[in-house]
Design a protein around this motif. Structure first.
Motif, short mmCIF file in Angstrom:
data_model
loop_
_atom_site.label_atom_id
_atom_site.label_comp_id
_atom_site.label_asym_id
_atom_site.label_seq_id
_atom_site.Cartn_x
_atom_site.Cartn_y
_atom_site.Cartn_z
N GLY A 49 -25.56 -16.42 73.23
CA GLY A 49 -25.96 -15.20 71.95
C GLY A 49 -24.59 -15.12 71.08
N LEU A 65 -24.42 -8.99 69.02
CA LEU A 65 -25.71 -8.47 69.24
C LEU A 65 -25.71 -8.23 70.73
N LYS A 66 -24.75 -8.74 71.39
CA LYS A 66 -24.55 -8.44 72.76
C LYS A 66 -23.85 -7.12 72.99
N ILE A 106 -28.37 -13.66 75.47
CA ILE A 106 -29.44 -13.52 74.49
C ILE A 106 -30.12 -14.95 74.59
N CYS A 121 -36.99 -13.06 70.75
CA CYS A 121 -35.62 -12.75 71.03
C CYS A 121 -35.91 -11.86 72.38
N TYR A 134 -33.22 -10.65 76.18
CA TYR A 134 -32.02 -10.92 76.77
C TYR A 134 -32.15 -10.33 78.12
N GLN A 150 -30.99 -13.17 65.57
CA GLN A 150 -29.96 -12.23 66.24
C GLN A 150 -29.66 -11.21 65.49
N GLU A 200 -30.19 -7.16 65.98
CA GLU A 200 -29.27 -6.17 65.90
C GLU A 200 -29.90 -4.79 64.92
#
Ligand SMILES: Cc1ncc(COP(=O)(O)O)c(C=O)c1O
Length: 391
Positions: free
Chosen positions: A77, A81-82, A102, A244, A246, A277, A281
């Protein structure tokens, strides 16, 4: 001749969602004038917020220019976003970017993670659970043990006396719809610490949790040593079709665990697409958060209406307060497929037979609050009318 993986045959079952759909479709075809309402929906019905779609469209549009085009990204990922997830979901827990992945769905993630462990590890799965845990483990030929969830325990999984290595826990629970409090969840974390076990913690319905309840297993002391937590944008952001998810794999689980798992991930996956992604976000924009809160509120109001309607009709029920699911005890002395057929043919209402989640569920059925309000109201009216006549 090449041999096929015989384990695949173990997951073929007559107790599946496929059968629910097949029987429902047959009934609809045979009775075209009936208005069939499904309380069996496990998918969201509210669409993706417009702002998120706009951001994604804009990002997609930029893919036609050489200076904004993106090819392969990081298999685990993008950092943007992380960072957003860690800040917003795990604020003070100090996870690093190496500890979050991700991915494209908890369904696949919670089974893929079993590759971290040897096949002799004893895997514990509750009888009454999201069917993927068992089916995924069967295909991988894992060393599986099951235990029934019991009504006398309010369907809260009880800590065992024996040793197991890997435990699947789902909170808020699908299908029961109930939630751990701090005390019950701590018992599992303490068990895992004592037994050097790992908890696979499926938390895809986290956004439905309210009140003074743990939103993450890492709120329990030392859970970082024993738990891998999975979450998804499927239900919260209506990304069940976009895909999506995680998960957090804490460094403390095992020395160098993330070096190993990162290598495995690079070898098996080229990452979730960039546009998705960026969309995920946007979940954290204030204006989107307001919409999401409204959507979750809508589903929870549906659940409240279902709970009230079922209680009024004398049903014994669990869940539906911090989850979109309600687990219902069958009133008649019949099986869960029989109740499915009864409601389908007499009320034109589809419920999910409890046996789909394990044979300990055969005296129960599941209803979902993820549908549309008008359908929920109609379904309750039909149930009420039926029991007024038949009681
Ligand atoms: C308990 C549970 N885990 C995981 C999933 C699947 O999540 P995802 O869409 O991220 O694969 C579902 C979907 O219904 C679910 O109920």
């Amino acid at each position: 001749m090449v041999k096929i993986n015989e384990n695949l045959k173990k997951i073929i079952s007559d107790n599946s969602f496929i059968k629910v759909m097949a029987l429902t479709n047959k009934y609809k075809k045979d009775s075209p004038n009936k208005e069939v309402i499904s309380l069996s929906i496990g998918d969201v019905t509210i669409p993706i917020p417009e702002k998120v779609v706009d951001v994604m469209l804009d990002t997609l549009n930029k893919q036609k220019y050489s200076d904004t085009f993106k090819g392969y990204g990081s298999s685990s990922g993008y950092d943007f976003l992380k960072k957003k997830i860690l800040e917003n979901e795990y604020g003070n827990l100090n996870f690093t970017l190496d500890e979050i992945y991700i991915s494209n769905g908890t369904k696949i993630d919670c089974i893929n993670i079993l590759e971290l462990f040897t096949n002799d590890a004893k895997v514990l799965i509750s009888n009454i659970s999201y069917p993927i845990y068992l089916n995924g483990s069967l295909v991988l030929n894992k060393n599986i043990y099951t235990f029934p969830l019991k009504e006398e325990d309010n369907f809260i999984p009880q800590v065992p006396n024996n040793h197991y290595d890997i435990i699947f826990l789902c909170n808020p629970n699908n299908p029961i719809g109930n939630c751990y409090n701090y005390e019950t969840l701590k018992k599992w974390v303490d068990y895992a610490l004592k037994e050097n076990a790992i908890i696979i913690y499926d938390n895809v319905y986290e956004d439905f949790i309210g009140g003074d309840l743990p939103h993450s297993i890492y709120e329990i002391e030392n859970a970082k040593k024993v738990a891998i937590e999975f979450r998804s944008f499927s239900k919260s952001l209506s990304f069940s079709g976009i895909r999506c998810s995680y998960y957090i794999l804490p460094n403390e689980i095992y020395p160098n665990v993330n070096e190993l798992w990162k290598e495995r991930t690079i070898n098996r996956f080229n990452g979730v697409n960039y546009v998705t992604q960026v969309g995920a976000e946007a979940f954290y924009l204030d204006e989107v958060q307001d919409i999401i809160k409204g959507n979750i509120g809508y589903y929870l109001e549906n659940a409240k209406l279902l709970r009230t309607g079922l209680l009024k009709n004398g049903f014994k029920i669990w869940g539906g307060e911090n989850s979109p699911y309600i687990w219902v005890k069958i009133k008649e002395n019949i099986t869960s497929w029989q109740v499915f057929e009864l409601y389908l043919t007499k009320l034109d209402v589809v419920v999910t037979p409890g046996i789909i989640f394990g044979n300990a569920g055969d005296k129960y059925f599941r209803v979902s609050a993820l549908g549309k309000r008008k359908d929920i109201i109609k379904a309750i009216e039909r149930i009420t009318r039926y029991y007024e006549k038949n009681n």
